[in-house]
Design a protein around this motif. Structure first.
Motif, PDB file in Angstrom:
ATOM      1  N   ASP A  10     -12.263  31.601   2.809  1.00  0.00           N
ATOM      2  CA  ASP A  10     -12.541  32.992   3.169  1.00  0.00           C
ATOM      3  C   ASP A  10     -11.243  33.786   3.175  1.00  0.00           C
ATOM      4  O   ASP A  10     -10.148  33.209   3.126  1.00  0.00           O
ATOM      5  CB  ASP A  10     -13.187  33.054   4.572  1.00  0.00           C
ATOM      6  N   GLY A  11     -11.395  35.087   3.268  1.00  0.00           N
ATOM      7  CA  GLY A  11     -10.198  35.919   3.362  1.00  0.00           C
ATOM      8  C   GLY A  11     -10.449  37.302   2.826  1.00  0.00           C
ATOM      9  O   GLY A  11     -11.546  37.608   2.335  1.00  0.00           O
ATOM     10  N   PHE A  12      -9.418  38.130   2.931  1.00  0.00           N
ATOM     11  CA  PHE A  12      -9.516  39.523   2.505  1.00  0.00           C
ATOM     12  C   PHE A  12      -9.661  39.600   0.985  1.00  0.00           C
ATOM     13  O   PHE A  12      -9.426  38.610   0.282  1.00  0.00           O
ATOM     14  CB  PHE A  12      -8.263  40.286   2.968  1.00  0.00           C
ATOM     15  N   SER A  13     -10.018  40.778   0.494  1.00  0.00           N
ATOM     16  CA  SER A  13     -10.209  40.923  -0.955  1.00  0.00           C
ATOM     17  C   SER A  13      -8.877  40.798  -1.687  1.00  0.00           C
ATOM     18  O   SER A  13      -7.815  41.151  -1.149  1.00  0.00           O
ATOM     19  CB  SER A  13     -10.871  42.267  -1.280  1.00  0.00           C
ATOM     20  N   SER A  14      -8.958  40.273  -2.888  1.00  0.00           N
ATOM     21  CA  SER A  14      -7.786  40.105  -3.757  1.00  0.00           C
ATOM     22  C   SER A  14      -6.655  39.285  -3.126  1.00  0.00           C
ATOM     23  O   SER A  14      -5.485  39.613  -3.269  1.00  0.00           O
ATOM     24  CB  SER A  14      -7.240  41.468  -4.210  1.00  0.00           C
ATOM     25  N   THR A  15      -7.030  38.226  -2.427  1.00  0.00           N
ATOM     26  CA  THR A  15      -5.999  37.328  -1.882  1.00  0.00           C
ATOM     27  C   THR A  15      -5.842  36.100  -2.774  1.00  0.00           C
ATOM     28  O   THR A  15      -5.168  35.140  -2.390  1.00  0.00           O
ATOM     29  CB  THR A  15      -6.347  36.846  -0.446  1.00  0.00           C
ATOM     30  N   GLY A  16      -6.485  36.129  -3.927  1.00  0.00           N
ATOM     31  CA  GLY A  16      -6.357  34.991  -4.851  1.00  0.00           C
ATOM     32  C   GLY A  16      -7.266  33.831  -4.490  1.00  0.00           C
ATOM     33  O   GLY A  16      -7.039  32.700  -4.922  1.00  0.00           O
ATOM     34  N   LYS A  17      -8.315  34.115  -3.698  1.00  0.00           N
ATOM     35  CA  LYS A  17      -9.241  33.042  -3.287  1.00  0.00           C
ATOM     36  C   LYS A  17      -9.871  32.370  -4.505  1.00  0.00           C
ATOM     37  O   LYS A  17      -9.930  31.152  -4.590  1.00  0.00           O
ATOM     38  CB  LYS A  17     -10.392  33.611  -2.430  1.00  0.00           C
ATOM     39  N   SER A  18     -10.339  33.206  -5.442  1.00  0.00           N
ATOM     40  CA  SER A  18     -11.082  32.626  -6.564  1.00  0.00           C
ATOM     41  C   SER A  18     -10.159  31.833  -7.486  1.00  0.00           C
ATOM     42  O   SER A  18     -10.580  30.805  -8.037  1.00  0.00           O
ATOM     43  CB  SER A  18     -11.849  33.698  -7.333  1.00  0.00           C
ATOM     44  N   THR A  19      -8.911  32.248  -7.633  1.00  0.00           N
ATOM     45  CA  THR A  19      -7.981  31.507  -8.496  1.00  0.00           C
ATOM     46  C   THR A  19      -7.771  30.103  -7.933  1.00  0.00           C
ATOM     47  O   THR A  19      -7.865  29.099  -8.646  1.00  0.00           O
ATOM     48  CB  THR A  19      -6.628  32.254  -8.578  1.00  0.00           C
ATOM     49  N   ILE A  20      -7.508  30.040  -6.630  1.00  0.00           N
ATOM     50  CA  ILE A  20      -7.301  28.744  -5.974  1.00  0.00           C
ATOM     51  C   ILE A  20      -8.581  27.913  -6.005  1.00  0.00           C
ATOM     52  O   ILE A  20      -8.564  26.720  -6.306  1.00  0.00           O
ATOM     53  CB  ILE A  20      -6.833  28.973  -4.499  1.00  0.00           C
ATOM     54  N   ASP A 136     -17.670  34.838   4.697  1.00  0.00           N
ATOM     55  CA  ASP A 136     -18.366  34.227   5.838  1.00  0.00           C
ATOM     56  C   ASP A 136     -18.699  32.765   5.552  1.00  0.00           C
ATOM     57  O   ASP A 136     -19.635  32.222   6.122  1.00  0.00           O
ATOM     58  CB  ASP A 136     -19.682  34.995   6.113  1.00  0.00           C
ATOM     59  N   ILE A 137     -17.962  32.139   4.664  1.00  0.00           N
ATOM     60  CA  ILE A 137     -18.350  30.789   4.246  1.00  0.00           C
ATOM     61  C   ILE A 137     -18.076  29.777   5.369  1.00  0.00           C
ATOM     62  O   ILE A 137     -18.946  28.984   5.714  1.00  0.00           O
ATOM     63  CB  ILE A 137     -17.638  30.371   2.923  1.00  0.00           C
ATOM     64  N   GLY A 138     -16.887  29.843   5.958  1.00  0.00           N
ATOM     65  CA  GLY A 138     -16.562  28.890   7.025  1.00  0.00           C
ATOM     66  C   GLY A 138     -17.208  29.249   8.358  1.00  0.00           C
ATOM     67  O   GLY A 138     -17.319  28.409   9.247  1.00  0.00           O
TER      68      GLY A 138
END
Ligand code: DC
Length: 229
Positions: A10-20, A136-138
């Motif tokens: 989870d996290g704010f938008s454009s924090t590179g979540k999807s890349t990781i 809200d995944i976790g």
């Protein structure tokens, strides 16, 4: 022996979540699900039906159609990730525009929309072996996930990354508009009544303002290793 786990990011938008998340899924042979794409696809649907624009939102009409909206993913071998489909049409490109970004947080405040998508997300993860990213995944979708990550970075760094991504795609965008959108979404996502973006008690926080992808990936992989071995 390794066991299959659930990884919630989870996290704010454009924090590179999807890349990781994509990298982790590739390394582990797990399914990757971008839940933001699901909220974006519903937003695109609402825009196509003229249920939502900058100054109006017919929530009743959207809620009335929810049962008939189908959202699915199909893996694209060339791209190396699953693209999102709205009612069987590939909308992967259309959902990434600034127009959708400007409206998606409003759509994501609707409890009926969240209920539908959370159930679908839980179903996708029922066999574990999944990396899912969102807000809200976790906390809501997989409160029992074995590994929870929470990504943050300064708004300026995030807006710059997003700006570059959109420029690289050939979109005409203004940096200030992107920064404003990032800040506005942070606010709406964190203050909405239903499942606001918050850090789960057992999540590991990553501020990647000044951390490269390689370092993040290595740190996260060592957390994963301790969970699966
Ligand atoms: O990850 P993203 O920027 O593509 O997400 C788009 C929007 O969808 C985001 O502003 C908030 C919403 N969202 C959400 O409320 N819950 C999720 N699990 C994922 C996204």
């Amino acid at each position: 022996m390794t066991k299959k786990i659930t990884i919630a990011i989870d996290g704010f938008s454009s924090t590179g979540k999807s890349t990781i998340a994509k990298e982790l899924a590739k390394e582990l042979g797990y399914i990757y699900v971008d839940t933001g794409a699901m909220y974006r696809a519903i937003t695109l649907y609402a825009m196509q039906q003229n249920y939502i624009s900058g100054n109006h939102f017919n929530t009743e009409a959207l809620i009335g159609d929810l049962a008939d909206i189908s959202i699915s993913f199909s893996f694209n071998d060339t791209l190396g990730f699953a693209e999102v489909y709205l009612n069987n049409l590939n909308v992967e490109k259309q959902i990434r525009t600034i127009e959708v970004s400007k409206l998606v947080s409003k759509v994501a405040t609707i409890s009926e929309v969240r209920k539908k998508l959370v159930l679908e997300q839980q179903d996708m993860g029922k066999n574990k072996g999944i990396v899912m990213d969102g807000r809200d995944i976790g906390t809501v979708v997989f409160p029992d996930a074995e590994l929870k990550l929470f990504m943050t970075a300064s708004a300026d760094k995030r807006a710059k990354r997003r700006y570059k991504e959109l420029l690289d795609r050939g979109d005409k965008v203004i940096y200030e508009e992107i920064l404003h959108n990032v800040q506005e979404r942070d606010h709406i996502d964190s203050t909405r009544e239903d499942s606001p973006l918050t850090i789960a008690k057992d999540a590991v926080e990553f501020d990647n303002s000044d951390m490269g992808l390689k370092e993040q990936f290595e740190r996260i992989m060592s957390l994963v290793s301790s969970k699966i071995s």
